[in-house]
Scaffold this motif. Structure first.
Motif, mmCIF file in Angstrom:
data_model
loop_
_atom_site.group_PDB
_atom_site.id
_atom_site.type_symbol
_atom_site.label_atom_id
_atom_site.label_comp_id
_atom_site.label_asym_id
_atom_site.label_seq_id
_atom_site.Cartn_x
_atom_site.Cartn_y
_atom_site.Cartn_z
ATOM 1 N N ALA A 8 0.829 -1.208 0.000
ATOM 2 C CA ALA A 8 0.000 0.000 0.000
ATOM 3 C C ALA A 8 0.862 1.255 0.000
ATOM 4 C CB ALA A 8 -0.924 -0.004 1.211
ATOM 5 N N ALA A 9 1.934 1.242 0.795
ATOM 6 C CA ALA A 9 2.838 2.394 0.851
ATOM 7 C C ALA A 9 3.519 2.612 -0.498
ATOM 8 C CB ALA A 9 3.884 2.187 1.940
ATOM 9 N N GLY A 10 3.940 1.514 -1.125
ATOM 10 C CA GLY A 10 4.602 1.615 -2.425
ATOM 11 C C GLY A 10 3.660 2.106 -3.514
ATOM 12 N N ILE A 11 2.430 1.603 -3.511
ATOM 13 C CA ILE A 11 1.444 2.020 -4.514
ATOM 14 C C ILE A 11 1.076 3.491 -4.320
ATOM 15 C CG2 ILE A 11 -0.935 1.703 -5.309
ATOM 16 C CD1 ILE A 11 -0.558 -1.310 -4.651
ATOM 17 N N ALA A 12 0.895 3.900 -3.065
ATOM 18 C CA ALA A 12 0.597 5.308 -2.771
ATOM 19 C C ALA A 12 1.731 6.207 -3.261
ATOM 20 C CB ALA A 12 0.383 5.496 -1.269
ATOM 21 N N GLY A 13 2.962 5.769 -3.033
ATOM 22 C CA GLY A 13 4.117 6.537 -3.507
ATOM 23 C C GLY A 13 4.126 6.667 -5.018
ATOM 24 N N ASN A 14 3.758 5.582 -5.712
ATOM 25 C CA ASN A 14 3.689 5.608 -7.181
ATOM 26 C C ASN A 14 2.653 6.619 -7.661
ATOM 27 O OD1 ASN A 14 4.938 3.050 -9.064
ATOM 28 N ND2 ASN A 14 5.204 2.915 -6.859
ATOM 29 N N LEU A 15 1.474 6.616 -7.045
ATOM 30 C CA LEU A 15 0.395 7.511 -7.453
ATOM 31 C C LEU A 15 0.754 8.977 -7.201
ATOM 32 C CD1 LEU A 15 -2.693 5.475 -6.157
ATOM 33 C CD2 LEU A 15 -1.918 5.718 -8.528
ATOM 34 N N ILE A 32 18.794 5.779 -12.520
ATOM 35 C CA ILE A 32 19.577 5.095 -11.484
ATOM 36 C C ILE A 32 18.657 4.370 -10.507
ATOM 37 C CG2 ILE A 32 21.154 5.418 -9.530
ATOM 38 C CD1 ILE A 32 22.396 7.765 -11.055
ATOM 39 N N CYS A 33 17.602 5.052 -10.078
ATOM 40 C CA CYS A 33 16.665 4.441 -9.130
ATOM 41 C C CYS A 33 15.879 3.312 -9.775
ATOM 42 C CB CYS A 33 15.708 5.499 -8.576
ATOM 43 S SG CYS A 33 16.532 6.726 -7.528
ATOM 44 N N LEU A 34 15.589 3.444 -11.082
ATOM 45 C CA LEU A 34 14.941 2.360 -11.824
ATOM 46 C C LEU A 34 15.822 1.123 -11.818
ATOM 47 C CD1 LEU A 34 13.103 0.983 -13.939
ATOM 48 C CD2 LEU A 34 14.227 2.367 -15.697
ATOM 49 N N TRP A 35 17.097 1.303 -12.074
ATOM 50 C CA TRP A 35 18.034 0.179 -12.093
ATOM 51 C C TRP A 35 18.157 -0.444 -10.705
ATOM 52 C CZ3 TRP A 35 19.775 -3.436 -14.859
ATOM 53 C CH2 TRP A 35 20.993 -4.076 -14.613
ATOM 54 N N TYR A 36 18.143 0.413 -9.683
ATOM 55 C CA TYR A 36 18.217 -0.102 -8.308
ATOM 56 C C TYR A 36 17.007 -0.973 -7.979
ATOM 57 C CZ TYR A 36 18.415 -0.326 -3.238
ATOM 58 O OH TYR A 36 18.450 -0.789 -1.932
ATOM 59 N N ALA A 68 11.040 0.281 -9.202
ATOM 60 C CA ALA A 68 11.325 0.231 -10.643
ATOM 61 C C ALA A 68 10.169 0.813 -11.452
ATOM 62 C CB ALA A 68 11.608 -1.202 -11.076
ATOM 63 N N THR A 69 8.927 0.506 -11.057
ATOM 64 C CA THR A 69 7.776 0.985 -11.831
ATOM 65 C C THR A 69 7.658 2.501 -11.784
ATOM 66 O OG1 THR A 69 6.308 0.639 -9.921
ATOM 67 C CG2 THR A 69 6.475 -1.158 -11.518
ATOM 68 N N VAL A 70 7.780 3.080 -10.592
ATOM 69 C CA VAL A 70 7.604 4.535 -10.478
ATOM 70 C C VAL A 70 8.699 5.273 -11.229
ATOM 71 C CG1 VAL A 70 8.894 4.746 -8.297
ATOM 72 C CG2 VAL A 70 7.154 6.437 -8.885
ATOM 73 N N ASN A 71 9.912 4.768 -11.189
ATOM 74 C CA ASN A 71 11.009 5.454 -11.852
ATOM 75 C C ASN A 71 11.032 5.216 -13.356
ATOM 76 O OD1 ASN A 71 12.840 6.931 -9.824
ATOM 77 N ND2 ASN A 71 12.416 4.987 -8.801
ATOM 78 N N GLY A 99 8.648 7.810 -14.443
ATOM 79 C CA GLY A 99 9.318 9.097 -14.310
ATOM 80 C C GLY A 99 10.324 9.341 -15.420
ATOM 81 N N ALA A 100 11.079 8.310 -15.777
ATOM 82 C CA ALA A 100 12.083 8.447 -16.839
ATOM 83 C C ALA A 100 11.420 8.778 -18.175
ATOM 84 C CB ALA A 100 12.901 7.158 -16.946
ATOM 85 N N ILE A 101 10.277 8.149 -18.456
ATOM 86 C CA ILE A 101 9.553 8.418 -19.704
ATOM 87 C C ILE A 101 9.091 9.869 -19.752
ATOM 88 C CG2 ILE A 101 7.444 7.900 -21.005
ATOM 89 C CD1 ILE A 101 7.744 4.985 -19.995
#
Length: 235
Positions: free
Chosen positions: A16-23, A62-66, A79-82, A85-87
């Motif tokens: 939930a925390a990760g999904i909220a961060g993505n949104l 960098i964060c996507l790769w991490y 990886a998904t959020v970054n 973001g990269a796009i």
């Protein structure tokens, strides 16, 4: 509560925390759209700077790769959020290059190529030189350094608000989204027991709180509403 139930609750809270961060990150990714709409309409980059988007692209890569399983298993939401973001940053950079004057165009193209070269070198070194768990440590420290360097933008806004005693250039909802996103990923990092996620986002959350406090202090004193956010510097 049984151990299985506790683990299930822990996993749900982490997701939930990760999904909220993505949104919430998506809100920040789309925030420069008014700036680029203006650039497209005027067919000029005017006095806007493209550097924040170059920095943001490198940070996202960098964060996507991490967040990829080959580096850090179990944190795919990073990886998904970054990747999103990269796009967004790449689209912004392409628009900027399209409408920039020749000098800026060449500079931005060189910087874009430099970003891809640096990212390529990081990927190559992390695969060829480092084995797990050292690979995660190598990329993790780079991601923390990258994230902390991105805090220059909030610090710039905070300094500007204090200096001008005005919240004109600090939109409330953008500051709120920044705080909530950092807080969400701080929680995600804590659940995953990953300091490379929790520490920089904890710092980001603190900076977000400072921005919100300053907003309420100076907006009440001046009775003004923010008019035109410094998207070119803040994004």
């Amino acid at each position: 509560m049984s151990e299985g139930g506790l683990f299930s609750t822990y996993s749900v809270c982490s997701s939930a925390a990760g999904i909220a961060g993505n949104l919430l990150a998506f809100v920040l990714f789309v925030s420069p759209i008014p700036t680029f709409t203006r650039i497209i309409r005027s067919k000029s980059t005017e006095q806007f700077s493209g550097l924040p988007y170059i920095y943001a692209l490198l940070n996202c890569l960098i964060c996507l790769w991490y967040g990829t399983p080959i580096v850090s298993p179990g944190i795919i939401l990073i990886a998904t959020v970054n990747s999103v973001g990269a796009i967004f940053q790449l689209i912004y950079i392409i628009i900027f290059i399209t409408y920039a004057e020749k000098t800026k165009k060449v500079k931005m193209l060189c910087l874009l190529l430099a970003v891809f070269a640096v990212f390529g070198a990081i990927v190559f070194l992390s695969i060829k030189v480092f084995e797990p768990p050292n690979r995660q440590l190598f990329v993790g420290y780079l991601s923390v350094f990258s994230l902390i360097s991105m805090f220059a933008s909030p610090l710039f806004i905070i300094n500007l608000v204090i200096k001008t005693k005005s919240v004109e250039y600090m939109p409330f909802y953008l500051s709120l989204a920044t705080f909530l996103m950092s807080l969400s990923f701080f929680g995600y990092g804590m659940f995953k027991q990953d300091p490379f996620i929790s520490v920089p986002n904890g710092i980001g959350a603190i900076l977000g709180i400072i921005q919100l406090v300053l907003y309420f202090c100076y907006s009440r004193k001046s009775g003004e509403e923010p008019r035109s956010p410094l998207l070119e510097s803040y994004a």
